[in-house]
Design a protein around this motif. Structure first.
Motif, PDB file in Angstrom:
ATOM      1  N   UNK A 197       5.255   4.601   1.830  1.00 51.63           N
ATOM      2  CA  UNK A 197       6.282   4.628   2.861  1.00 51.63           C
ATOM      3  C   UNK A 197       5.947   3.715   4.022  1.00 51.63           C
ATOM      4  N   UNK A 198       6.931   3.359   4.829  1.00 49.14           N
ATOM      5  CA  UNK A 198       6.686   2.472   5.973  1.00 49.14           C
ATOM      6  C   UNK A 198       5.618   2.996   6.917  1.00 49.14           C
ATOM      7  N   UNK A 199       5.552   4.311   7.113  1.00 51.76           N
ATOM      8  CA  UNK A 199       4.571   4.881   8.043  1.00 51.76           C
ATOM      9  C   UNK A 199       3.144   4.757   7.518  1.00 51.76           C
ATOM     10  N   UNK A 200       2.992   4.429   6.245  1.00 48.04           N
ATOM     11  CA  UNK A 200       1.660   4.282   5.660  1.00 48.04           C
ATOM     12  C   UNK A 200       1.173   2.834   5.698  1.00 48.04           C
ATOM     13  N   UNK A 201       1.969   1.956   6.303  1.00 46.08           N
ATOM     14  CA  UNK A 201       1.636   0.529   6.327  1.00 46.08           C
ATOM     15  C   UNK A 201       1.216   0.087   7.722  1.00 46.08           C
ATOM     16  N   UNK A 202       0.455  -0.997   7.772  1.00 49.92           N
ATOM     17  CA  UNK A 202       0.041  -1.562   9.049  1.00 49.92           C
ATOM     18  C   UNK A 202       1.131  -2.489   9.594  1.00 49.92           C
ATOM     19  N   UNK A 203       0.840  -3.176  10.689  1.00 53.82           N
ATOM     20  CA  UNK A 203       1.864  -4.022  11.316  1.00 53.82           C
ATOM     21  C   UNK A 203       2.238  -5.224  10.452  1.00 53.82           C
ATOM     22  N   UNK A 204       1.411  -5.524   9.442  1.00 55.61           N
ATOM     23  CA  UNK A 204       1.719  -6.640   8.551  1.00 55.61           C
ATOM     24  C   UNK A 204       2.477  -6.187   7.305  1.00 55.61           C
ATOM     25  N   UNK A 205       2.736  -4.868   7.223  1.00 55.17           N
ATOM     26  CA  UNK A 205       3.502  -4.341   6.100  1.00 55.17           C
ATOM     27  C   UNK A 205       2.677  -3.960   4.902  1.00 55.17           C
ATOM     28  N   UNK A 206       1.351  -3.923   5.056  1.00 55.23           N
ATOM     29  CA  UNK A 206       0.477  -3.585   3.936  1.00 55.23           C
ATOM     30  C   UNK A 206      -0.062  -2.166   4.097  1.00 55.23           C
ATOM     31  N   UNK A 207      -0.274  -1.479   2.977  1.00 54.45           N
ATOM     32  CA  UNK A 207      -0.828  -0.131   3.017  1.00 54.45           C
ATOM     33  C   UNK A 207      -2.140  -0.106   3.792  1.00 54.45           C
ATOM     34  N   UNK A 208      -2.278   0.839   4.717  1.00 52.45           N
ATOM     35  CA  UNK A 208      -3.512   0.966   5.481  1.00 52.45           C
ATOM     36  C   UNK A 208      -4.636   1.462   4.575  1.00 52.45           C
ATOM     37  N   UNK A 209      -5.878   1.038   4.813  1.00 62.67           N
ATOM     38  CA  UNK A 209      -6.981   1.392   3.902  1.00 62.67           C
ATOM     39  C   UNK A 209      -7.194   2.883   3.716  1.00 62.67           C
ATOM     40  N   UNK A 210      -6.979   3.698   4.773  1.00 63.53           N
ATOM     41  CA  UNK A 210      -7.268   5.127   4.647  1.00 63.53           C
ATOM     42  C   UNK A 210      -6.269   5.872   3.768  1.00 63.53           C
ATOM     43  N   UNK A 211      -5.129   5.234   3.476  1.00 61.39           N
ATOM     44  CA  UNK A 211      -4.104   5.922   2.689  1.00 61.39           C
ATOM     45  C   UNK A 211      -4.599   6.208   1.271  1.00 61.39           C
ATOM     46  N   UNK A 212      -5.388   5.325   0.710  1.00 54.60           N
ATOM     47  CA  UNK A 212      -5.891   5.545  -0.657  1.00 54.60           C
ATOM     48  C   UNK A 212      -6.688   6.842  -0.741  1.00 54.60           C
ATOM     49  N   UNK A 213      -7.741   6.977   0.079  1.00 54.57           N
ATOM     50  CA  UNK A 213      -8.542   8.201  -0.034  1.00 54.57           C
ATOM     51  C   UNK A 213      -7.764   9.415   0.476  1.00 54.57           C
ATOM     52  N   UNK A 214      -6.793   9.187   1.360  1.00 54.87           N
ATOM     53  CA  UNK A 214      -5.952  10.288   1.788  1.00 54.87           C
ATOM     54  C   UNK A 214      -5.118  10.828   0.642  1.00 54.87           C
ATOM     55  N   UNK A 241      -2.874  -5.014  -2.165  1.00 54.74           N
ATOM     56  CA  UNK A 241      -2.324  -4.244  -1.052  1.00 54.74           C
ATOM     57  C   UNK A 241      -0.851  -3.930  -1.290  1.00 54.74           C
ATOM     58  N   UNK A 242      -0.534  -2.700  -1.717  1.00 54.10           N
ATOM     59  CA  UNK A 242       0.877  -2.338  -1.870  1.00 54.10           C
ATOM     60  C   UNK A 242       1.594  -2.349  -0.528  1.00 54.10           C
ATOM     61  N   UNK A 243       2.902  -2.576  -0.590  1.00 52.78           N
ATOM     62  CA  UNK A 243       3.747  -2.593   0.595  1.00 52.78           C
ATOM     63  C   UNK A 243       4.746  -1.445   0.506  1.00 52.78           C
ATOM     64  N   UNK A 244       5.453  -1.210   1.582  1.00 54.30           N
ATOM     65  CA  UNK A 244       6.444  -0.135   1.601  1.00 54.30           C
ATOM     66  C   UNK A 244       7.420  -0.307   0.439  1.00 54.30           C
ATOM     67  N   UNK A 245       7.617   0.759  -0.306  1.00 54.07           N
ATOM     68  CA  UNK A 245       8.495   0.719  -1.469  1.00 54.07           C
ATOM     69  C   UNK A 245       7.779   0.515  -2.777  1.00 54.07           C
ATOM     70  N   UNK A 246       6.534   0.055  -2.738  1.00 51.37           N
ATOM     71  CA  UNK A 246       5.763  -0.114  -3.970  1.00 51.37           C
ATOM     72  C   UNK A 246       5.338   1.241  -4.508  1.00 51.37           C
ATOM     73  N   UNK A 247       5.394   1.388  -5.818  1.00 47.51           N
ATOM     74  CA  UNK A 247       4.965   2.615  -6.458  1.00 47.51           C
ATOM     75  C   UNK A 247       3.454   2.694  -6.578  1.00 47.51           C
ATOM     76  N   UNK A 248       2.922   3.906  -6.493  1.00 44.22           N
ATOM     77  CA  UNK A 248       1.491   4.136  -6.676  1.00 44.22           C
ATOM     78  C   UNK A 248       1.293   5.348  -7.573  1.00 44.22           C
ATOM     79  N   UNK A 249       0.331   5.236  -8.449  1.00 46.32           N
ATOM     80  CA  UNK A 249      -0.057   6.339  -9.324  1.00 46.32           C
ATOM     81  C   UNK A 249      -1.565   6.471  -9.251  1.00 46.32           C
ATOM     82  N   UNK A 250      -2.044   7.693  -9.121  1.00 43.01           N
ATOM     83  CA  UNK A 250      -3.482   7.940  -9.072  1.00 43.01           C
ATOM     84  C   UNK A 250      -3.922   8.620 -10.355  1.00 43.01           C
ATOM     85  N   UNK A 251      -4.943   8.034 -10.987  1.00 45.86           N
ATOM     86  CA  UNK A 251      -5.548   8.586 -12.192  1.00 45.86           C
ATOM     87  C   UNK A 251      -7.029   8.805 -11.927  1.00 45.86           C
ATOM     88  N   UNK A 252      -7.537   9.970 -12.312  1.00 43.42           N
ATOM     89  CA  UNK A 252      -8.908  10.334 -11.962  1.00 43.42           C
ATOM     90  C   UNK A 252      -9.611  11.005 -13.133  1.00 43.42           C
TER      91      UNK A 252
END
Length: 310
Positions: free
Chosen positions: A176-193, A236-247
């Motif tokens: 989502x947009x709120x998960x991105x930095x001012x350049x439109x890229x996913x912020x690093x902490x979002x992954x581990x979050x 670096x995913x941007x707002x609207x990009x899909x993400x799937x986590x596999x562990x």
């Protein structure tokens, strides 16, 4: 050698704490990113994370150690320094401390100096190198890798390989947009979050604890915590990009379990990020690490696919 310079100061909000009763990994990471901006300013890049900045630093890799809990209302401060600097990259160290000076968490960050929009690497300037020389520091022993190898590695993550290894899906969604930095890229902490949000699906409703206690002994409330992380940021995913986590699990001993997390694009299958985590079972009342039973260890070993790695 410097001891580092203060780059951030703040505290812990109640809403930043999770069901384990302490500051969640997502917010440790968010505070580290603020510290990175503070360190960039000390290096002569005060607009590195501003929308009008022409140059920035992107995080390629993180090594994180969680040393002491932080609870709601706790005051924290952070120092930063430069461990080494290459032509376009650098290894930085951030140390978050409690008011008594004890380290709470450490972040070794491998960063790259890039243009803010295209992420094109380019050389550090002479003034930045001059400032960096005054901020050179060693990695303190408490921040050094303990259970994770930091040797150069090529990630093996992909959706296709995750399916082949039968890794469990623990997250699926859209950035989502709120998960991105001012350049439109996913912020690093979002992954581990997002890993933290979904990891219950991997471990199940209960965390493994010691072997069965006597009937008259109260059963402990067991939670979980991460001791150490290595994170690779691959794209670096941007707002609207899909993400799937596999562990999946990658082995265990009496005190720790090793877990691999991959964030991939569910459409193309390409990897966004990869992480190796060392996790523990945690007595929520005594706030102490607990050993897990031999039977539980065998279950984890049997559930660890061969060849699973970053």
């Amino acid at each position: 050698m410097s001891d580092g310079v203060e780059v951030w100061s703040g505290g812990v909000n109640t809403w930043e704490c999770d069901e384990m009763g302490h500051l969640n990994v997502r917010f440790w990471g968010a505070k580290a990113q603020e510290g990175l901006a503070g360190l960039a300013a000390q290096l002569g890049m005060p607009r590195a994370f501003a929308a009008d900045g022409e140059a920035t630093v992107i995080v390629r890799e993180q090594h994180i150690r969680f040393l002491r809990e932080a609870h709601a209302g706790a005051a924290l401060s952070m120092t930063g320094g430069v461990v080494e600097m290459g032509e376009t990259d650098a290894r930085l160290i951030l140390v978050i401390r409690h008011p008594d000076g004890r380290p709470a968490a450490t972040f070794q960050l491998v960063v790259e100096h890039v243009t803010s929009k295209e992420m094109r690497p380019f050389a550090w300037s002479a003034p930045i190198r001059e400032r960096a020389a005054g901020l050179m520091t060693k990695v303190p022993d408490f921040a050094a890798a303990r259970s994770i190898d930091l040797s150069p590695v090529t990630s093996t993550a992909s959706l296709q390989r995750a399916l082949g290894l039968d890794l469990k899906r623990i997250g699926l969604g859209v950035i989502g947009p709120a998960e991105c930095d001012v350049f439109g890229r996913m912020r690093p902490e979002i992954f581990i979050g997002r890993v933290s949000d979904g990891v219950g699906r991997l471990f199940g409703e209960t965390r493994p604890g010691p072997a069965s206690l006597a009937e008259d002994e109260p059963q402990p409330r067991i939670g979980g915590a991460v001791l150490e992380y290595r994170v690779l940021h691959l794209a670096w995913p941007e707002a609207g990009d899909g993400v799937e986590l596999r562990s999946g699990f990658a082995g265990c001993d009496a005190r720790t379990r090793r877990v691999i997390h991959w964030m991939v694009d569910p459409q193309s299958g390409r990897p966004w990020a990869s992480a190796e985590a060392v996790v523990i079972s945690f007595d929520l009342d005594k706030r102490k690490v607990v050993d897990i039973s031999q039977a539980a260890q065998e279950v984890y070993r049997a559930a660890s696919p061969k060849g699973l790695a970053l």
